[in-house]
Design a protein around this motif. Structure first.
Motif, PDB file in Angstrom:
ATOM      1  N   GLN A 347       5.179  42.206  68.597  1.00 40.83           N
ATOM      2  CA  GLN A 347       5.942  42.020  69.831  1.00 40.83           C
ATOM      3  C   GLN A 347       6.330  40.548  69.997  1.00 40.83           C
ATOM      4  OE1 GLN A 347       4.403  44.259  73.285  1.00 40.83           O
ATOM      5  NE2 GLN A 347       2.931  45.206  71.883  1.00 40.83           N
ATOM      6  N   SER A 348       6.933  40.037  68.924  1.00 39.50           N
ATOM      7  CA  SER A 348       7.308  38.637  68.863  1.00 39.50           C
ATOM      8  C   SER A 348       8.618  38.512  68.103  1.00 39.50           C
ATOM      9  CB  SER A 348       6.192  37.837  68.173  1.00 39.50           C
ATOM     10  OG  SER A 348       6.487  36.466  68.127  1.00 39.50           O
ATOM     11  N   ARG A 349       9.131  37.298  67.962  1.00 40.21           N
ATOM     12  CA  ARG A 349      10.355  37.077  67.202  1.00 40.21           C
ATOM     13  C   ARG A 349      10.142  35.967  66.191  1.00 40.21           C
ATOM     14  NH1 ARG A 349      14.960  35.430  68.747  1.00 40.21           N
ATOM     15  NH2 ARG A 349      16.179  36.987  67.584  1.00 40.21           N
ATOM     16  N   ASN A 350      10.987  35.995  65.119  1.00 39.09           N
ATOM     17  CA  ASN A 350      10.987  34.925  64.116  1.00 39.09           C
ATOM     18  C   ASN A 350       9.581  34.669  63.574  1.00 39.09           C
ATOM     19  OD1 ASN A 350      13.769  34.630  64.623  1.00 39.09           O
ATOM     20  ND2 ASN A 350      13.371  33.244  66.325  1.00 39.09           N
ATOM     21  N   VAL A 351       9.045  35.707  62.927  1.00 40.72           N
ATOM     22  CA  VAL A 351       7.635  35.715  62.547  1.00 40.72           C
ATOM     23  C   VAL A 351       7.389  35.143  61.152  1.00 40.72           C
ATOM     24  CG1 VAL A 351       5.613  37.188  62.190  1.00 40.72           C
ATOM     25  CG2 VAL A 351       7.226  37.706  64.037  1.00 40.72           C
ATOM     26  N   MET A 352       8.240  35.490  60.174  1.00 38.91           N
ATOM     27  CA  MET A 352       7.945  35.171  58.771  1.00 38.91           C
ATOM     28  C   MET A 352       8.384  33.755  58.396  1.00 38.91           C
ATOM     29  SD  MET A 352       6.308  37.695  57.316  1.00 38.91           S
ATOM     30  CE  MET A 352       6.602  37.570  55.550  1.00 38.91           C
ATOM     31  N   LEU A 353       7.937  32.791  59.202  1.00 32.38           N
ATOM     32  CA  LEU A 353       8.275  31.397  58.954  1.00 32.38           C
ATOM     33  C   LEU A 353       7.209  30.518  59.576  1.00 32.38           C
ATOM     34  CD1 LEU A 353      10.218  29.049  58.199  1.00 32.38           C
ATOM     35  CD2 LEU A 353      11.346  29.421  60.396  1.00 32.38           C
ATOM     36  N   GLY A 357      12.841  26.312  62.022  1.00 30.58           N
ATOM     37  CA  GLY A 357      13.961  26.412  61.098  1.00 30.58           C
ATOM     38  C   GLY A 357      14.561  27.791  61.041  1.00 30.58           C
ATOM     39  N   SER A 358      15.436  27.993  60.079  1.00 28.25           N
ATOM     40  CA  SER A 358      16.153  29.251  59.900  1.00 28.25           C
ATOM     41  C   SER A 358      15.252  30.300  59.260  1.00 28.25           C
ATOM     42  CB  SER A 358      17.380  29.019  59.008  1.00 28.25           C
ATOM     43  OG  SER A 358      17.857  30.225  58.459  1.00 28.25           O
ATOM     44  N   VAL A 359      15.052  31.397  59.975  1.00 26.09           N
ATOM     45  CA  VAL A 359      14.218  32.480  59.436  1.00 26.09           C
ATOM     46  C   VAL A 359      14.904  33.140  58.244  1.00 26.09           C
ATOM     47  CG1 VAL A 359      13.091  34.683  59.946  1.00 26.09           C
ATOM     48  CG2 VAL A 359      13.140  32.869  61.664  1.00 26.09           C
ATOM     49  N   GLY A 360      16.225  33.331  58.330  1.00 25.05           N
ATOM     50  CA  GLY A 360      16.952  33.941  57.227  1.00 25.05           C
ATOM     51  C   GLY A 360      16.827  33.138  55.947  1.00 25.05           C
ATOM     52  N   THR A 361      16.987  31.825  56.056  1.00 26.45           N
ATOM     53  CA  THR A 361      16.861  30.965  54.877  1.00 26.45           C
ATOM     54  C   THR A 361      15.448  30.999  54.326  1.00 26.45           C
ATOM     55  OG1 THR A 361      18.616  29.508  55.704  1.00 26.45           O
ATOM     56  CG2 THR A 361      17.169  28.614  54.016  1.00 26.45           C
TER      57      THR A 361
END
Length: 458
Positions: A347-353, A357-361
């Protein structure tokens, strides 16, 4: 020698304007120039962003032909295990010609999606009743033919599948096509390695894939770790709780726990799926250096579970992505579902970083690095001395209007699709041009022809 120019390039030190890559005849980047202008006669794109093209680290090519056939609910509750029974029935009709045609379509679609290479977790070795073909490597040779036609970089992973379940249960039914004891399997690898060397470019290679703890045994796994030290070793691990419980009952430990405690696991290993891990297992796997081979589309489709992403990357873990069952081949969507699954759970955002910075990158670069490590492939970055595995996306498309270059990968992964891909090079082989594979017509025609044969036999 060829040169490739792009208005933007994702280099190891970040996004860089006006870049020229020089690539030699063996597909190696020999030098990189920055702050330059395009020259006549070179491959160029002022409105293109070039990036290191990731590897698809886990594929069962033949399952692509099942896409759309298993989404019907039967009596009772559907699961991975009911899906597996349908897959086994499908296997009963597949011949070498169909496998080659399906694999060629799959590899073409991977290249068009932005992948430059693939780890083929190949376990379809024998005839439907389990009888070996006259050439033990017949089915591997069909994979090589598909790789040759499509130009994809291949790490071929012949699967050791000796038992039907945890505790050395006997093989049965559809499993008979997979089965080898270790001695015959090593003969298969020797034959496949010789054939690959004679038929594919030097960036391709053979590794090994013990299917899982439930399909092998401790003695085999220890010998594989010793024999293939330094070569790619891939294994299915902790995909389903039923599997975890069966291994724990047999060996007294959970699969990842047992493997790390009893086998010399190093950074040449790839643990595929790893969707059911304790915190301790997650940290120990990261510290061992094994790549987490994640296949989010298939894992979601089969109801496998969600990878323990934040703990793994905080512990320094390396991960890559694959398309597993190939029911949908989309580089961007694999990364999107990976991130979104973490968001839904936490239940969060932009987790895998880690950090800002840019999560997509971050997702893209992690997948490029992890896929290269898992395949034992000299790639993952655009830098001198590395293979020219390159994907180009077209920033002149209307979807990119108003975006800055450092937002292009975020758009592609979270809002776009693989139609933004214009070009893909695998070890310098320019196989996707203007958004399509250069042999698309021949590959799709052959696929239609062989699927008609397969469906007539069904």
């Amino acid at each position: 020698m060829k040169s490739i120019f792009a208005g933007q390039a994702l280099l190891p030190n970040g996004l860089t304007k006006n870049v020229r890559l020089h690539v030699n005849e063996t597909g190696i980047i020999t030098s990189i120039e920055t702050g330059v202008e395009p020259r006549a006669g070179e491959i160029s794109g002022k409105d293109k962003l070039i990036c290191p093209a990731p590897a698809n680290l886990h594929s069962h090519a033949f399952q692509r032909a099942m896409a759309g056939m298993t989404e019907v609910r039967q009596k009772g509750k559907g699961s991975f295990w009911t899906w597996r029974e349908l897959m086994y029935r499908f296997l009963g009709k597949l011949g070498p010609e169909q496998v080659e045609a399906i694999a060629a379509l799959v590899y073409m679609e991977m290249l068009e999606a932005g992948y430059a290479s693939v780890g083929e977790f190949h376990y379809l070795h024998h005839q439907p009743d389990g009888t070996p073909y006259a050439n033990l490597a017949e089915m591997s040779n069909r994979i090589f033919a598909a790789a040759s036609q499509t130009g994809i970089g291949l790490t071929h992973l012949p699967v050791l599948y000796s038992y039907g379940g945890a505790g050395e249960q006997a093989l049965s039914g559809g499993q008979l096509r997979f089965g080898n004891d270790l001695d015959r399997h090593l003969q298969l690898i020797e034959a496949a390695d010789k054939s690959l060397t004679n038929s594919l470019p030097s960036d391709c290679q053979v590794g090994i894939a013990p299917h899982s703890l439930r399909a092998t045994n401790p003695e085999q796994l220890r010998l594989i770790a010793e024999t293939f030290a330094g070569k790619p070793v891939h294994i299915h691990i902790s995909e389903q709780m039923k599997e975890v419980e069966a291994v724990q009952e047999w060996l007294g430990a959970r699969p990842i726990e047992w493997l790390l405690d009893n086998v010399d696991v190093r950074d040449n290993w790839c643990f595929v799926h790893a969707t059911h891990m304790t915190q301790a297992e997650t940290i120990a796997m990261a510290k061992a250096g094994a790549v987490a081979g994640l296949c989010p589309i298939t894992e979601a489709n089969l109801g496998d579970g969600i990878f323990n992403g934040p703990t793994f990357i905080e512990a320094g873990g390396v991960y890559g992505i694959g398309s597993d069952s190939n029911l949908r081949i989309s580089l961007a969507e694999e990364l999107r579902i990976l991130e979104y699954s973490q968001r839904l759970r936490d239940q969060s955002r932009n987790v895998m970083l880690l950090g800002e910075g840019s999560v997509g990158t971050a997702l893209f670069q992690a997948a490029a690095k992890g896929g290269a490590q898992a395949l034992g492939r000299n790639t993952g970055v655009l830098a001198k001395g590395y293979l020219a595995d390159i994907v180009a996306i077209d920033s002149s498309r209307v979807e990119f209007t108003g975006l800055k270059p450092n937002q292009y990968l975020d758009y592609w992964i979270f809002a776009g699709d693989d139609r933004v891909v214009t070009d893909v090079w695998s070890a310098g082989r320019h196989m996707v041009q203007n958004g399509q594979h250069i042999h698309r017509q021949e590959i799709t025609a052959k696929y239609r022809e062989q699927l008609a044969v397969l469906l007539e036999a069904a």
